[in-house]
Scaffold this motif. Structure first.
Motif, PDB file in Angstrom:
ATOM      1  N   ALA A  36     135.144  14.555 -80.490  1.00 35.93           N
ATOM      2  CA  ALA A  36     134.995  13.143 -80.141  1.00 35.93           C
ATOM      3  C   ALA A  36     133.555  12.686 -80.285  1.00 35.93           C
ATOM      4  N   LEU A  37     132.644  13.619 -80.368  1.00 30.68           N
ATOM      5  CA  LEU A  37     131.232  13.256 -80.279  1.00 30.68           C
ATOM      6  C   LEU A  37     130.388  14.346 -80.931  1.00 30.68           C
ATOM      7  N   VAL A  38     129.311  13.899 -81.573  1.00 29.95           N
ATOM      8  CA  VAL A  38     128.294  14.837 -82.044  1.00 29.95           C
ATOM      9  C   VAL A  38     127.076  14.649 -81.142  1.00 29.95           C
ATOM     10  N   ALA A  39     126.691  15.708 -80.434  1.00 34.35           N
ATOM     11  CA  ALA A  39     125.555  15.634 -79.507  1.00 34.35           C
ATOM     12  C   ALA A  39     124.377  16.380 -80.127  1.00 34.35           C
ATOM     13  N   VAL A  40     123.203  15.732 -80.146  1.00 34.70           N
ATOM     14  CA  VAL A  40     122.054  16.327 -80.830  1.00 34.70           C
ATOM     15  C   VAL A  40     120.816  16.275 -79.942  1.00 34.70           C
ATOM     16  N   ASP A  41     120.163  17.429 -79.808  1.00 33.05           N
ATOM     17  CA  ASP A  41     118.857  17.498 -79.147  1.00 33.05           C
ATOM     18  C   ASP A  41     117.852  17.762 -80.257  1.00 33.05           C
ATOM     19  N   TRP A  42     117.064  16.732 -80.597  1.00 34.75           N
ATOM     20  CA  TRP A  42     116.214  16.800 -81.793  1.00 34.75           C
ATOM     21  C   TRP A  42     114.747  16.729 -81.364  1.00 34.75           C
TER      22      TRP A  42
END
Lengths: 348, 348
Positions: free
Chosen positions: A44-50
């Motif tokens: 449902a979601l792409v979560a990114v810590d960039w």
């Protein structure tokens, strides 16, 4: 919503995910461990810590299940030439992530030198609302939002964070009554909270100082450079105590490490441990830790072990909160808040 | 003793000497200024301060008159390939220094990685005797001695100095009753004395930390690198006060400089001044300065101006002692002590 459950996590550079886990449970053993029948496998979601030097991406279901994970060194400073969207889409391509999946990003990608500047929310700030004012990246095929940072707007001691606010949101759900959080790293953050309100925070340059002092000063000859430190090394814990109880002497104690090598042939491992301990102890003194308080330690890996041992050495009651779990939960909660506020969650 | 008075200082890369001056008078204006009729022009000694990154040589008469001066960047780390004797003799050749002239050296040339290791004298140590145990460099055509360093042999806070002990000897003659000396630099030294006895000292890595923090950390974007600081800049003096009164907050105050640039657009010159002030102030806190004491400040140039202003800001009574004058006097006194002890002065 179209589903591609069986394909997630099987392509390209996807790292092995140690079991599909429910968010909130996946950092500790428990009776629910391994109960997969109630776990959603719908992405449902792409979560990114960039961050500046790292990129971490999770494909998640709406209930927080991690369906796939990507990690790389394509931090902000590596990306400049290729473009943020190209890097992101190359990862999503190997995951065959459907084009409609939204992406929520936290970290330095939202800085002025990043993809799109996501601004700061001034303290005092309700950490549960950071998703509301997320910045929408313009001109992209899929919906991509970036979480704002937090700022202490003070003439005397201004401060900023970017990325940690999202970890903090996750940590808040893990430890709702927590009043103080320690988030160690290159730039360690100490956060004071009242309920869900961040009342203030202070950054200490501990990690970066360890790196440049052990790698770029005369101490490099004594520490063997910037290597690992064992949390149980007595030299580390003595350093913590000395840094904590005599922070004014820190820049003198640093040189003493060199002198100890010259006069007593102290070895690199011990010297590196003492240097690490001194800087962490000085951070504790600056943060004004008290032996009788409980502190939420938001960390993982080697840093978690070092800070846990150091805080315990000073008598603090430590509550460990896995930083990876926290940032994923923070990204998901931020997305849900953004969607609710912007009326988007129903359309997906 | 053969004399070559007219040739000294006229050859090669000899720097202009601002008037032939009596040692002890040449750092301050006075009624004796310009009285050259009582000044010896007979070269008797080559005095050398040989550090990690700098080389300074003076051709001197026995009464301390400077007949010629050479400075170069041929510090210890530059010399390795060519050899210490070759570098020294090339300077002496351009001065046509007679082959019988002895050379007395202080500084890192006496370290383990230097020319010949000159060892350390442990504190408490009588600074007037450092010449007695100078190390004779073996196998050279002329007599060359290297002054030992001083060491604090303490398990908890070991410390070393090399080069400063010679400055300190000169400073002691300038300020015989002085109890505390501040010797700023890459590694600032704070020395406690009782008469001519060095009872202890502490090194602070202030200068090197300023260099790596302004040049190698995230603060390089805020400070414009490692540049000059104006001693009268209010940001410098505020930094001194903050570092002095809140040393535990130092590593937090450092990051605040970055945040101040991001949030308030604070400029590089101001940021660099604050960084310098914070580190110097933290050094003062570590040294435990008291407003009612007199401190001998052994320094020259920009560092002298910065530290004088900083100490004055904290209410300390400062006695300025020119570092160049002090080291020359220390080298001469050490040579005389060595000669007397070793029965050589008469033969020259």
């Amino acid at each position: 919503m179209p589903q591609t459950p069986d394909r997630a996590g099987r392509h390209g550079r996807a790292l092995p995910v140690p079991g599909i886990q429910r968010l909130g449970d996946d950092h500790r053993a428990g009776p629910d461990r391994g109960r997969r029948h109630d776990v959603s496998t719908t992405p449902a979601l792409v979560a990114v810590d960039w961050g500046t030097s790292s990129f971490r991406l999770w494909l998640m279901s709406l209930d927080g299940t991690v369906l796939a994970e990507h990690r790389s060194h394509e931090g902000m400073s590596e990306v400049a030439g290729r473009g943020f969207e190209a890097v992101l889409e190359s990862h999503l391509g190997t995951l065959s992530a459907p084009g409609h999946l939204p992406v929520v990003i936290c970290g330095m990608a939202g800085s002025r030198q990043g993809w799109v500047e996501a601004g700061y929310i001034d303290t005092p700030a309700d950490v549960t609302t950071i998703g509301e004012t997320a910045t929408i990246v313009p001109g992209t095929a899929r919906q991509i939002i970036i979480i704002p940072g937090l700022a202490v707007r003070s003439d005397a001691e201004p401060d900023v964070m970017r990325g940690e606010e999202t970890q903090l949101l996750g940590a808040h759900f893990d430890m709702p009554g927590g009043e103080r959080y320690c988030m160690p790293g290159t730039h360690s953050k100490w956060v004071s909270m009242d309920g869900s309100i961040v009342t203030g925070f202070e950054t200490f340059m501990t990690g970066e100082l360890f790196s440049v002092i052990s790698g770029k000063t005369i101490l490099k000859h004594s520490t063997g450079g910037d290597g690992n430190v064992d949390a149980n090394d007595p030299a580390f814990l003595t350093g913590v105590r000395d840094g904590w109880t005599q922070p004014a002497k820190t820049t003198h104690h640093l040189f003493s490490i060199r002198a100890g090598q010259l006069l007593y042939d102290h070895q690199a491992g011990e010297n590196r441990a003492r240097l690490s301990g001194l800087l962490i102890g000085a951070e504790f003194a600056g943060a004004g830790i008290r032996g009788d308080e409980q502190i939420g330690l938001v960390a993982s890996g080697a840093l978690q072990r070092l800070y846990h041992a150091a805080l315990a050495e000073c008598g603090v009651q430590v509550r460990d909160i896995d930083a990876d779990v926290a940032v994923r939960r923070g990204l998901l909660e931020s997305w849900q808040r953004f969607s609710t506020t912007n009326g988007d969650v129903q359309s997906r």
